[in-house]
Design a protein around this motif. Sequence first.
Motif, PDB file in Angstrom:
ATOM      1  N   LEU A   1       0.835  -1.201   0.000  1.00 42.90           N
ATOM      2  CA  LEU A   1       0.000   0.000   0.000  1.00 42.90           C
ATOM      3  C   LEU A   1       0.870   1.251   0.000  1.00 42.90           C
ATOM      4  O   LEU A   1       0.596   2.212  -0.721  1.00 42.90           O
ATOM      5  N   PHE A   2       1.937   1.247   0.793  1.00 42.54           N
ATOM      6  CA  PHE A   2       2.834   2.395   0.822  1.00 42.54           C
ATOM      7  C   PHE A   2       3.401   2.681  -0.568  1.00 42.54           C
ATOM      8  O   PHE A   2       3.460   3.819  -0.998  1.00 42.54           O
ATOM      9  N   LYS A   3       3.819   1.643  -1.269  1.00 42.48           N
ATOM     10  CA  LYS A   3       4.389   1.830  -2.606  1.00 42.48           C
ATOM     11  C   LYS A   3       3.357   2.392  -3.575  1.00 42.48           C
ATOM     12  O   LYS A   3       3.678   3.228  -4.424  1.00 42.48           O
ATOM     13  N   LYS A   4       2.105   1.966  -3.443  1.00 43.98           N
ATOM     14  CA  LYS A   4       1.042   2.517  -4.294  1.00 43.98           C
ATOM     15  C   LYS A   4       0.835   4.004  -3.999  1.00 43.98           C
ATOM     16  O   LYS A   4       0.696   4.814  -4.911  1.00 43.98           O
ATOM     17  N   ILE A   5       0.824   4.346  -2.730  1.00 47.76           N
ATOM     18  CA  ILE A   5       0.671   5.747  -2.338  1.00 47.76           C
ATOM     19  C   ILE A   5       1.853   6.558  -2.861  1.00 47.76           C
ATOM     20  O   ILE A   5       1.687   7.631  -3.422  1.00 47.76           O
ATOM     21  N   GLN A   6       3.048   6.025  -2.691  1.00 52.82           N
ATOM     22  CA  GLN A   6       4.258   6.713  -3.140  1.00 52.82           C
ATOM     23  C   GLN A   6       4.212   6.952  -4.647  1.00 52.82           C
ATOM     24  O   GLN A   6       4.589   8.027  -5.125  1.00 52.82           O
ATOM     25  N   LYS A   7       3.736   5.987  -5.387  1.00 55.90           N
ATOM     26  CA  LYS A   7       3.656   6.113  -6.846  1.00 55.90           C
ATOM     27  C   LYS A   7       2.697   7.236  -7.235  1.00 55.90           C
ATOM     28  O   LYS A   7       2.996   8.058  -8.102  1.00 55.90           O
ATOM     29  N   VAL A   8       1.558   7.291  -6.590  1.00 51.85           N
ATOM     30  CA  VAL A   8       0.569   8.323  -6.901  1.00 51.85           C
ATOM     31  C   VAL A   8       1.070   9.693  -6.473  1.00 51.85           C
ATOM     32  O   VAL A   8       1.025  10.653  -7.235  1.00 51.85           O
ATOM     33  N   VAL A   9       1.557   9.805  -5.259  1.00 52.63           N
ATOM     34  CA  VAL A   9       1.998  11.095  -4.740  1.00 52.63           C
ATOM     35  C   VAL A   9       3.212  11.600  -5.501  1.00 52.63           C
ATOM     36  O   VAL A   9       3.371  12.798  -5.704  1.00 52.63           O
ATOM     37  N   GLY A  10       4.055  10.701  -5.956  1.00 52.96           N
ATOM     38  CA  GLY A  10       5.229  11.105  -6.714  1.00 52.96           C
ATOM     39  C   GLY A  10       4.886  11.876  -7.969  1.00 52.96           C
ATOM     40  O   GLY A  10       5.673  12.676  -8.457  1.00 52.96           O
ATOM     41  N   THR A  11       3.673  11.683  -8.473  1.00 51.64           N
ATOM     42  CA  THR A  11       3.225  12.397  -9.675  1.00 51.64           C
ATOM     43  C   THR A  11       2.438  13.654  -9.339  1.00 51.64           C
ATOM     44  O   THR A  11       2.016  14.361 -10.241  1.00 51.64           O
ATOM     45  N   LEU A  12       2.240  13.924  -8.065  1.00 49.95           N
ATOM     46  CA  LEU A  12       1.385  15.045  -7.651  1.00 49.95           C
ATOM     47  C   LEU A  12       2.146  16.161  -6.957  1.00 49.95           C
ATOM     48  O   LEU A  12       1.567  16.934  -6.222  1.00 49.95           O
ATOM     49  N   SER A  13       3.434  16.260  -7.168  1.00 49.62           N
ATOM     50  CA  SER A  13       4.216  17.291  -6.510  1.00 49.62           C
ATOM     51  C   SER A  13       3.560  18.648  -6.729  1.00 49.62           C
ATOM     52  O   SER A  13       3.056  18.907  -7.811  1.00 49.62           O
TER      53      SER A  13
END
Length: 79
Positions: free
Chosen positions: A16-28
């Motif tokens: 779940l953390f990796k999924k969140i990281q992937k999404v947030v990484g595109t939302l800077s």
Amino acid sequence: MDTAIKIRPDEFNLELFKKIQKVVGTLSPYQITISFSDSPTESNEEYEARLMRAITDLDAGKGVKFTMDELAELIKQKD
């Protein structure tokens, strides 16, 4: 705008953390706040009081900031 997603502790894992990281990484420049609550259910009044305490604490400098990389490292240490 803020969004709150509530999950059980057993649902929060590395996947779940990796999924969140992937999404947030595109939302800077957005950021994530992870909080823990020992109360699975609370009234609106209790939630508002807890929120106001959190805001007061943050305004008083009682917060901890870390990057996504630092959070990933912390999670590795816990595994």
